[in-house]
Design an enzyme around this catalytic site. Structure first.
Site, short mmCIF file in Angstrom:
data_model
loop_
_atom_site.label_atom_id
_atom_site.label_comp_id
_atom_site.label_asym_id
_atom_site.label_seq_id
_atom_site.Cartn_x
_atom_site.Cartn_y
_atom_site.Cartn_z
N LYS A 1 5.02 -3.28 11.47
CA LYS A 1 5.18 -3.67 10.06
C LYS A 1 6.08 -4.89 9.88
O LYS A 1 5.87 -5.68 8.95
CB LYS A 1 5.70 -2.49 9.24
N GLU B 1 13.79 -2.83 2.80
CA GLU B 1 13.09 -3.45 1.66
C GLU B 1 13.75 -3.01 0.37
O GLU B 1 14.25 -1.90 0.26
CB GLU B 1 11.64 -2.94 1.59
N HIS C 1 1.82 11.51 0.59
CA HIS C 1 1.22 10.36 1.27
C HIS C 1 -0.22 10.60 1.70
O HIS C 1 -0.77 9.88 2.52
CB HIS C 1 2.08 9.91 2.45
N ARG D 1 -9.35 -0.96 9.68
CA ARG D 1 -10.45 -0.01 9.94
C ARG D 1 -11.25 0.19 8.66
O ARG D 1 -10.84 -0.30 7.60
CB ARG D 1 -9.84 1.34 10.32
#
Ligand code: MV4
Length: 508
Positions: A116, A199, A234, A291
């Protein structure tokens, strides 16, 4: 074009890929674990080979074995679906090395997006907006200093994470050091990589993602957005396309950002750029999924483009054959994921034999699933048994059609999340389309039980929304359905003895 494709997956996505291959005249090879010998994807294949024991690490995840089967049966490509090996760059490399095409981007691209911190740096360099934060992996002291610099609240995230794993929200300064240590520990334990970054926390964000397609001829296009803010722990529950309140201008800006992201890494095939959107409508790159996604079907519904065929063609070196200007968005589509989980018992898994399976049909309805009556749902794999996709000329029609289709959907033998979807499709906040990623926790009791709680002002708003929908239905000559008792749609349409007898009586 490929002559024979091995599908390194199971369940509904394996079936979805098989359908694309069939329509393209490509032979299909399935693989199956011990518990999948009689699975639908095996029945639909031309050839099928055993790949190991039920746990995925002993079957669908064994790279060398999957590749060996592909070589032995003469497959010239592997489609990985989603999950399992789909985002494993090393597997893609191994396939290429052994002369079997991997249907997806290059391994190196998957690794770049899988990390990431590297992905954020790449996006920043490509001019794609990212959540304010660091673009380098940080030491503990640096992480603290950076959080102090940008100010709380912040999120501490694992660089190797994604999808919510190894993530910590920090609102109070006194919790900062501990959160960093815990995030790092979790990252090391889960991914064997303790890199973390920081972040700024985006309050009450929405999850909006853009579908992209790229070929080897320099064409990269986007197919607009999907709104995926209805999630539970999630895990996406419902998605819709287009997103709520996304104007054509905003769509174009997000689309251009996603295309720039894909072009920056030399993307190939189908991919998705996930963005967080804040209350002001500003959007920030979150991660790129390399994907085909579960929710790709709602984009197919509103664009008419077969995303799975497009990725197969792209992998075979064919041009997309569609330019950005050709992409037209028509109507609205909603996907309800049907899980083998009991929504009235905190979504505990509900494995077992499916005794009755009668999916809905009719105008505007698509069901993708990998099960049938008599099939078993085991605890070894993802509990999603089916996806219901409803298309409508507009959002109201798509919602009414989703409700109608849910009312027809009969699954017996296991518990499913169908009752939860029936409640969701009547929730005023959902109907209004003004929700964010906190929706299920805030408005549906974390997902378990209960009817939507409605009070005061909200009650008036609901009345308005329901009246609007009722008026819409009248306009569309659906008055008789709209005035039917609410219980009719919630009733068990198929299975109770009394009703079955009644049906027999009627038919005779
Ligand atoms: C965030 C965030 C707020 N601010 N990052 C959760 C999954 C992972 N992909 C990223 N996630 C989030 N990252 C910042 N800087 C809120 C979330 C988040 C979330 C994101 C998308 C969909 C659902 C979510 C539910 C909770 C938190």
């Amino acid at each position: 074009m490929f002559r024979k494709v091995l599908i390194a997956n199971r369940g509904e996505i394996a079936v979805r890929v098989i359908r694309a291959c069939r329509e393209m005249g490509i032979q299909v090879v399935a693989i199956y674990s011990d518990v999948d010998r009689e699975a639908l994807h095996v029945r639909f294949s031309d050839e099928a080979y055993h790949c190991g024991a039920p746990p995925a690490r002993e079957s669908y995840l064994v790279m060398e074995r999957v590749l060996e089967i592909a070589k032995r049966c003469g497959a010239d490509a592997i489609h990985p679906g989603y999950g399992f090996l789909a985002e494993n760059g090393d597997f893609a490399d191994l396939c290429e090395k052994e002369g079997v095409a991997f249907i997806g981007p290059k391994g190196e691209v998957m690794r770049r997006m899988g990390d990431k911190v590297t992905a954020r740096r790449t996006m920043q360099e490509a001019g794609v907006p990212i959540v304010p934060g660091t673009t380098e992996a940080l030491g503990d002291a640096e992480a603290v200093a950076f959080a102090d610099e940008i100010g709380l609240p912040v999120m501490v995230k694992a660089s190797a994470g994604g999808g919510g794993k190894g993530m910590r929200l920090v609102r109070e300064r006194e919790d900062l050091e501990d959160a960093i240590a815990r995030a790092r520990g979790e990252a090391e334990a889960s991914f064997g990589d303790d890199s973390i970054y920081v972040e700024k926390f985006v309050e009450e964000p929405r999850h909006i993602e853009i579908q992209v397609l790229a070929d080897t001829h320099g064409n990269t296009i986007h197919l607009g957005e999907r709104e995926c803010s209805i999630q539970r722990r999630h895990q996406k529950v419902v998605e819709e396309a287009p997103g709520n309140g996304i104007s054509p201008e905003l769509r174009e800006r997000m689309g251009k950002a996603a295309v720039a992201a894909a072009e920056a890494v030399g993307y190939l095939g189908a991919g998705t750029c996930e963005f967080l959107m804040d209350k002001q409508g500003d959007f920030f790159f979150l991660e790129m999924n390399t994907r085909v996604q579960v929710e790709h079907a709602i984009t197919e519904a509103i664009t008419g483009i077969d995303i799975v065929k497009a990725m197969i063609r792209a992998a075979a070196g064919e041009p997309l054959g569609v330019e950005q200007e050709d992409v037209r968005i028509s109507g609205h589509a909603i996907e309800a994921r049907i899980y083998a989980e009991d929504p009235d018992r905190n979504f505990v898994p509900s494995p077992g034999e499916i005794v009755v399976y009668r999916p809905p049909e009719g105008i505007g309805v698509r069901v993708d699933s990998g099960v049938y009556a008599g099939a078993r749902v085991t605890v070894h794999y993802d509990p999603m048994v089916a996806k219901l996709i409803a298309w409508g000329a507009n959002r109201e029609e798509a919602i009414c059609r989703t409700r109608r289709a849910l009312s027809e959907f009969a699954v017996k033998g296991i518990r499913t999340s169908i009752p939860f979807h029936q409640r969701l499709m009547r929730h005023p906040v959902f109907l209004e389309g003004r929700y964010d990623t906190g929706f299920i926790d805030e408005h549906m009791d974390g997902g378990s039980g209960g009817d939507p709680e409605v009070e005061g002002d909200e009650l008036r708003r609901v009345a308005n929304i329901m009246a609007t929908i009722a008026a819409y239905k009248r306009d569309k000559d659906l008055a008789s359905r709209a005035s039917a008792p609410a219980s009719a749609e919630g009733a068990d349409p198929w299975k109770t003895q009394g009703r079955r007898a009644a049906l027999r009586g009627t038919l005779r």
